[in-house]
Design a protein around this motif. Structure first.
Motif, mmCIF file in Angstrom:
data_model
loop_
_atom_site.group_PDB
_atom_site.id
_atom_site.type_symbol
_atom_site.label_atom_id
_atom_site.label_comp_id
_atom_site.label_asym_id
_atom_site.label_seq_id
_atom_site.Cartn_x
_atom_site.Cartn_y
_atom_site.Cartn_z
ATOM 1 N N ALA A 145 0.834 -1.205 0.000
ATOM 2 C CA ALA A 145 0.000 0.000 0.000
ATOM 3 C C ALA A 145 0.869 1.255 0.000
ATOM 4 O O ALA A 145 0.607 2.212 -0.751
ATOM 5 C CB ALA A 145 -0.932 -0.008 1.216
ATOM 6 N N ALA A 146 1.922 1.251 0.827
ATOM 7 C CA ALA A 146 2.826 2.407 0.884
ATOM 8 C C ALA A 146 3.558 2.584 -0.441
ATOM 9 O O ALA A 146 3.730 3.714 -0.932
ATOM 10 C CB ALA A 146 3.826 2.222 2.021
ATOM 11 N N GLY A 147 3.986 1.471 -1.038
ATOM 12 C CA GLY A 147 4.684 1.547 -2.314
ATOM 13 C C GLY A 147 3.809 2.075 -3.427
ATOM 14 O O GLY A 147 4.234 2.920 -4.234
ATOM 15 N N PHE A 148 2.567 1.596 -3.493
ATOM 16 C CA PHE A 148 1.645 2.074 -4.530
ATOM 17 C C PHE A 148 1.326 3.557 -4.340
ATOM 18 O O PHE A 148 1.258 4.317 -5.317
ATOM 19 C CB PHE A 148 0.351 1.260 -4.511
ATOM 20 C CG PHE A 148 0.510 -0.154 -4.999
ATOM 21 C CD1 PHE A 148 1.314 -0.439 -6.090
ATOM 22 C CD2 PHE A 148 -0.142 -1.209 -4.376
ATOM 23 C CE1 PHE A 148 1.469 -1.745 -6.551
ATOM 24 C CE2 PHE A 148 -0.002 -2.508 -4.826
ATOM 25 C CZ PHE A 148 0.801 -2.786 -5.912
ATOM 26 N N ALA A 149 1.137 3.962 -3.082
ATOM 27 C CA ALA A 149 0.863 5.378 -2.808
ATOM 28 C C ALA A 149 2.047 6.239 -3.229
ATOM 29 O O ALA A 149 1.878 7.308 -3.830
ATOM 30 C CB ALA A 149 0.557 5.573 -1.323
ATOM 31 N N ALA A 150 3.262 5.758 -2.949
ATOM 32 C CA ALA A 150 4.460 6.512 -3.327
ATOM 33 C C ALA A 150 4.585 6.608 -4.842
ATOM 34 O O ALA A 150 4.963 7.663 -5.379
ATOM 35 C CB ALA A 150 5.708 5.844 -2.742
ATOM 36 N N LEU A 151 4.264 5.522 -5.553
ATOM 37 C CA LEU A 151 4.311 5.559 -7.015
ATOM 38 C C LEU A 151 3.298 6.550 -7.570
ATOM 39 O O LEU A 151 3.574 7.264 -8.548
ATOM 40 C CB LEU A 151 4.038 4.160 -7.578
ATOM 41 C CG LEU A 151 5.255 3.314 -7.952
ATOM 42 C CD1 LEU A 151 4.808 1.958 -8.482
ATOM 43 C CD2 LEU A 151 6.121 4.014 -8.982
ATOM 44 N N ALA A 152 2.116 6.589 -6.958
ATOM 45 C CA ALA A 152 1.096 7.547 -7.395
ATOM 46 C C ALA A 152 1.607 8.980 -7.216
ATOM 47 O O ALA A 152 1.489 9.821 -8.122
ATOM 48 C CB ALA A 152 -0.200 7.340 -6.610
ATOM 49 N N ILE A 153 2.202 9.258 -6.055
ATOM 50 C CA ILE A 153 2.747 10.592 -5.792
ATOM 51 C C ILE A 153 3.888 10.897 -6.760
ATOM 52 O O ILE A 153 3.993 12.002 -7.297
ATOM 53 C CB ILE A 153 3.231 10.698 -4.336
ATOM 54 C CG1 ILE A 153 2.044 10.575 -3.366
ATOM 55 C CG2 ILE A 153 3.959 12.014 -4.097
ATOM 56 C CD1 ILE A 153 2.450 10.443 -1.911
ATOM 57 N N TRP A 154 4.743 9.898 -6.994
ATOM 58 C CA TRP A 154 5.885 10.093 -7.893
ATOM 59 C C TRP A 154 5.421 10.526 -9.287
ATOM 60 O O TRP A 154 5.976 11.431 -9.899
ATOM 61 C CB TRP A 154 6.698 8.807 -7.988
ATOM 62 C CG TRP A 154 7.968 8.977 -8.766
ATOM 63 C CD1 TRP A 154 8.146 8.839 -10.113
ATOM 64 C CD2 TRP A 154 9.238 9.358 -8.234
ATOM 65 N NE1 TRP A 154 9.436 9.102 -10.458
ATOM 66 C CE2 TRP A 154 10.139 9.417 -9.324
ATOM 67 C CE3 TRP A 154 9.706 9.626 -6.946
ATOM 68 C CZ2 TRP A 154 11.473 9.749 -9.163
ATOM 69 C CZ3 TRP A 154 11.041 9.962 -6.790
ATOM 70 C CH2 TRP A 154 11.905 10.026 -7.893
ATOM 71 N N HIS A 155 4.373 9.851 -9.792
ATOM 72 C CA HIS A 155 3.883 10.171 -11.137
ATOM 73 C C HIS A 155 3.147 11.518 -11.161
ATOM 74 O O HIS A 155 3.168 12.218 -12.185
ATOM 75 C CB HIS A 155 2.995 9.048 -11.666
ATOM 76 C CG HIS A 155 3.780 7.820 -12.057
ATOM 77 N ND1 HIS A 155 4.745 7.836 -13.041
ATOM 78 C CD2 HIS A 155 3.747 6.540 -11.596
ATOM 79 C CE1 HIS A 155 5.268 6.633 -13.175
ATOM 80 N NE2 HIS A 155 4.686 5.837 -12.305
ATOM 81 N N LEU A 156 2.509 11.874 -10.053
ATOM 82 C CA LEU A 156 1.917 13.215 -9.975
ATOM 83 C C LEU A 156 3.011 14.280 -10.020
ATOM 84 O O LEU A 156 2.857 15.329 -10.667
ATOM 85 C CB LEU A 156 1.086 13.356 -8.695
ATOM 86 C CG LEU A 156 -0.265 12.640 -8.673
ATOM 87 C CD1 LEU A 156 -0.926 12.797 -7.310
ATOM 88 C CD2 LEU A 156 -1.190 13.200 -9.767
#
Length: 268
Positions: A74-85
């Protein structure tokens, strides 16, 4: 976009902690695809299971360390979402058209990984739902809107297009642009083969999902199952379907293993 927002995004993009979590997100994606492939393989050989993200996450939650792994995912997916934003917010080179395309692609990836993060969070907190049913419910809700059938048809075409792009990205080896060489050298042949196989298989699966959504629009059928699990089981229902499904399962497993390589060698 204001300079303050761009400066904030640039600082976030230089965060080592965010980059580490984003790389963990790629590894988490690999784990999920491996579990989906495993379930799909079982279905192809006569077993049962839900071959999609929810099924994979539920299977993961049943392992002794499942709870910890789900929180990490969950933390990794959230970080990837933020990274792409962040990627969408920082200045891009090239023509206006290229910048628009790059930003749009980054936002799309942020939405996908954000949704994965949310789904994972729901599972780990005991609120998980069947993703296939959620997709079908979303299609039915959209169908009831003004010009709903047209909107559902457009969604189907978009998903079909994303699937076609995945196939192209695999066959044309465009995914190599996402990677930096191992130890300063070229990406290994094994990683290249995994990427070609994985992207192609995932593209086929997404293409079937898009076709099912389009079929729901054509038939005005809000109950048409439209998720990944339905797509893979539709494949199984074809002549020699178990062989086709098994091949796609192997391809999805290849994409999962490739994702671990991407976690290590992705150009961030």
């Amino acid at each position: 976009m204001s300079n303050d927002v761009q400066d904030l995004a640039a600082r976030a993009g230089r965060s080592d902690s965010l980059e580490l979590l984003a790389r963990i997100g790629y590894a988490a994606s690999g784990l999920i695809h491996l579990l989906i492939a495993w379930i799909a393989g079982q279905v192809a050989l006569g077993g049962s299971g839900e071959a999609d993200q929810s099924g994979a996450l539920q299977q993961l939650s049943g392992t002794p360390v499942g709870g910890v792994l789900l929180w990490v995912c969950a933390a990794g997916f959230a970080a990837l979402a933020i990274w792409h934003l962040v990627e969408a917010a920082v200045p891009h080179g090239g023509s206006t058209k290229d910048q628009f395309f790059d930003r749009g692609k980054a936002v799309g990836k942020a939405v996908v990984y954000g949704a994965l993060g949310w789904t994972t969070f729901q599972v780990v907190t005991g609120q998980g739902s069947d993703s296939g049913e959620s997709t079908t419910s979303a299609t039915a809700t959209l169908m009831q809107a003004p010009a709903g059938r047209i909107l559902v048809g457009v969604v189907g075409l978009v998903v079909l297009g994303v699937g076609a792009y995945h196939v192209y990205k695999g066959v044309a080896r465009k995914f190599l642009e996402d990677l930096k060489g191992t130890g300063g050298g070229e990406v290994t042949r094994a990683v290249e083969v995994l990427g070609v196989t994985g992207y192609t298989a995932k593209g086929v699966a997404l293409g079937i999902v898009g076709a099912l959504i389009g079929l729901a629009a054509l038939q005005a059928d809000p109950d048409q199952e439209t998720g990944l699990d339905a797509a893979l089981k539709t494949l199984q229902d074809q002549p020699f379907g178990w062989i086709l499904l098994l091949l796609v399962a192997i391809g999805l497993a290849a994409y999962g293993i490739y994702s671990f390589a991407r976690a290590r060698y992705s150009t961030m």
